[in-house]
Design an enzyme around this catalytic site. Structure first.
Site, PDB file in Angstrom:
ATOM      1  N   SER A  96      28.265   0.372 -10.882  1.00  0.00           N
ATOM      2  CA  SER A  96      29.485  -0.277 -11.334  1.00  0.00           C
ATOM      3  C   SER A  96      29.054  -1.581 -11.991  1.00  0.00           C
ATOM      4  CB  SER A  96      30.443  -0.533 -10.172  1.00  0.00           C
ATOM      5  OG  SER A  96      31.720  -0.855 -10.683  1.00  0.00           O
ATOM      6  N   GLU A  97      29.567  -1.833 -13.190  1.00  0.00           N
ATOM      7  CA  GLU A  97      28.965  -2.882 -14.011  1.00  0.00           C
ATOM      8  C   GLU A  97      29.201  -4.290 -13.481  1.00  0.00           C
ATOM      9  OE1 GLU A  97      31.272  -0.753 -15.032  1.00  0.00           O
ATOM     10  OE2 GLU A  97      32.797  -1.691 -16.295  1.00  0.00           O
TER      11      GLU A  97
END
Lengths: 217, 233, 217, 233
Positions: A45-46
């Protein structure tokens, strides 16, 4: 016709063992629920985590543990947490094997628009522009048409672009489409959906070769 | 070396109208809550705020927006905030939207003395307008410049009087890069510890990047999307 | 005339409380032994440590704890260890308050040469080029002349440069010189060294105003 | 995910003549000792090695130099190695010397998808020859390009089967950036641990950057400049 979960389930079939995968907000997030047996993938997840686990049990939420959709999450054994610069080093440096994201529009040259409706909706691009500009392998998960029945699979995007010529595959509630040099190629039909239905619901030209099989989901 | 100040009010001394601030956090996760409250009380205006998000209507940077203290936002994602949208669409608020990875890298670059770098993000989009383009490895890239700020305000989990910081979980996000990029960097922490308590091998932000540090009075740590599963799942 | 320790001692007087300092190999390293009373400074070594302490006690050396001169070191409470990219982010980003390094030659326009003698000695620049290109405050610690008595304080460097127009001050065994817009200004004489001795040992032109005081070391 | 391979020989499979390698370490501190030994045994030649230093005559990369396996070195500091100096001055060995900070940043850039960036380091020197120059903040900067390698070989303290790595002390140095920049990255560690044993908040190299990992047979960890003080000091 597939529902949102059906789209997720179909895309999950694309996963390969050992892949690092970034899932966008919305339908893509649901893919984590349908990982095929025997396949191990790690979700990035960025906002800064690799090895994202399921949502926490009630009462075990930690405000310091969220995903890019701001949902509370958990970390699996072997997970890693890092800062945003490192996170996008992974993305921009092409260390992520698959990126799945939603879109408002996709065009037959692979262009995608998903961050802005001029004068109406401006949420920002978040990490989407970095993701689409960098990833080798981008699948778009989306509804084939908008609520008014207007095709989101277009000859040319009308909204401000997120990225150019980057989308490789589109999975909608009606079809699986590959983006080829010559445009969209119809690969599969959703259960109960005919090729004619798809053509009718699609603005873009479709390349159709032989019998188009029905998805197995 | 002792960089500890008494509280948020002390920490933000020197912040004036029309300054540029960086504020760490992703959504409401890892935001400098106490410093933001102090900025609201200080009533400074005309601020340019560099922050990935703009808070929500009644928390985070939303509090500064509501009081019209912000002139310009430099962000990547600004949903979840009706007042923000209103001010932006009406033209009261200037907004510069930047791809999230470029935002993170531009802050790091500002702190690291790299004035500009090439990235593929945003090529062929509005983001690339007016920017130099160049091909590398057969792919178009655009030139992005570093970001710095008069003050950077970050939130960490633990810190010591040297300014060394450790973050918890995904509350790390933009904080380490912004800590590097402030002319003056203020860190608020949940717990001040003695030097040596933080293992030197595992410090996320070296103290050299931090000029002032204080222990926040309290942390609400609001959750935007509480998502859970039932125990019997 | 000062010895190496004397030069270090004189430069130590330039330290200010709260400064972060990078000391080069050789004479600069000795400065850590002469920190004035009441002054707290932190030493950075560009291989990745801030808060460097004294050399370890015999038998307590750790191969994984060295400085940029590859000497075994210790870490003080509050020390931090980091990678080389972060280390040079500190340097390039001008977070270091003072850099002290040795030189083969310094010129009156602030140029410095200290990494290469063509066809003879090529050790490489290490971190020196990053340090001199970035630091606002650079002091060179060096002998005034080479072993043959030839001045290293020059009108113009003859060796390949490490950096241009960057040196702010030079402390030698004979003198303290400031680099001004108009060239070297003689600030102090070493004990027992006359202004005439310095002029005789110096290739560069010197700006000399009034009485030049003797260093207090 | 299991990236563990049995030993150094397994780990270096696929390394061929004329390839480009990155090797972590600063001096002899934090170098991949076991992989280097295996490369000597493999007798590959024509290598381009990107490494801050070139080892000493009888340890580290010096072992590959002695057997003439290296065609070109890309380094920042190459003192302490007589054989190296001989090969370089005689023209048998190509050498590209790069400022240390630019070397570190170019490796990071290679791993982070940043094809080029501006830095002040080297302006006005040989290093700047043939490179683009541009003024930023009133100071000249030169454009430096990213470095990548066919294989990056790094040495860590602990690691797990996902490839997550933790370094000890200043043995970290160039290893994290080089781990990012290898098309295939090999990590050798002193100790393999179970996933979860490494605290996710304090991992230096996320496993995504590592393709193969093994526990080194033994570590000599030679010290170049043993410097001590007497106990009564």
């Amino acid at each position: 016709m597939l529902d949102r979960n059906g789209i997720a389930k179909r895309i999950a079939q694309e996963l390969q063992d050992g892949w690092y995968v970034n899932l966008g907000i919305g339908i893509p997030t649901l893919i984590a629920n349908y990982i095929p047996e025997g396949i191990n993938v790690e979700f990035q997840s960025e906002n800064g985590i690799l090895g994202m686990g399921p949502f926490p049990y009630e009462g075990e939420e930690d405000a310091d543990m969220i995903n890019a959709g701001k949902q509370t999450i958990t970390a699996l054994p072997g997970a890693v947490i890092f800062d945003s610069a490192t996170s996008f080093a992974m993305i921009r440096g092409q260390h992520i094997n698959l990126t799945v994201l939603g879109a408002m529009e996709v065009a037959q040259n692979g262009d995608i628009a998903n961050w802005k409706i001029p004068k109406k909706l401006v949420k920002g691009m978040g990490g989407a522009m970095d993701l689409v500009a960098s990833a080798e392998n981008i699948i778009v998960a989306m509804m084939h048409t908008n609520r008014k029945g207007i095709s989101k699979i277009l000859k040319k995007c009308s909204l401000p672009l997120t990225g150019v010529g980057c989308v490789k595959k589109v999975v909608t509630n009606m079809a699986v489409l590959d983006v080829t040099e010559n445009g969209f190629k119809l690969i599969e039909r959703a259960p109960g959906v005919s090729v004619e239905d798809i053509i009718a619901a699609t603005d873009a030209e479709l390349i159709i070769e032989g019998d188009v099989p029905e998805m197995k989901v | 070396m002792n960089k500890i100040v008494a509280n948020a009010q002390e920490a933000i001394k020197g912040i004036q109208d029309d300054m540029t601030l960086m504020l760490g956090g992703f959504g409401l996760c890892g935001i400098p809550e106490n410093a933001i409250t102090a900025l609201v009380e200080l009533e400074v205006t005309g601020l340019t705020c560099i922050s990935n998000n703009a808070g929500v209507d009644d928390f985070g940077l939303g509090l500064l927006l509501k009081k019209r203290q912000i002139k310009k936002m430099i962000s990547s994602y600004v949903g979840e905030n009706a007042e923000f949208e209103r001010q932006m669409l009406s033209g009261e608020l200037e907004v510069d939207l930047i791809p999230q990875g470029s935002l993170a890298e531009r802050c790091r670059a500002g702190g690291a003395g790299i004035p500009a770098f090439y990235t593929p993000a945003g090529f062929g989009t509005e983001v690339a307008e007016g920017k130099e383009m160049r091909m590398y490895n057969g792919k178009p890239h655009i030139l992005e410049e570093a970001l710095t700020a008069d003050f950077a305000i970050v939130k960490a989990w633990k810190g010591d009087r040297y300014g060394n910081l450790v973050y918890k979980g995904t509350a790390r996000n933009f904080n380490p890069m912004m800590a590097m990029a402030g002319k003056i960097t203020i860190a608020e922490v949940e717990e001040l510890v003695e030097p040596g308590e933080l293992d030197p091998n595992f410090i996320h932000t070296p103290g050299i990047f931090v000029q002032r540090i204080f222990q926040g009075e309290k942390y609400e740590k609001r959750i935007e999307q509480r998502t859970v599963r039932a125990k019997d799942e």
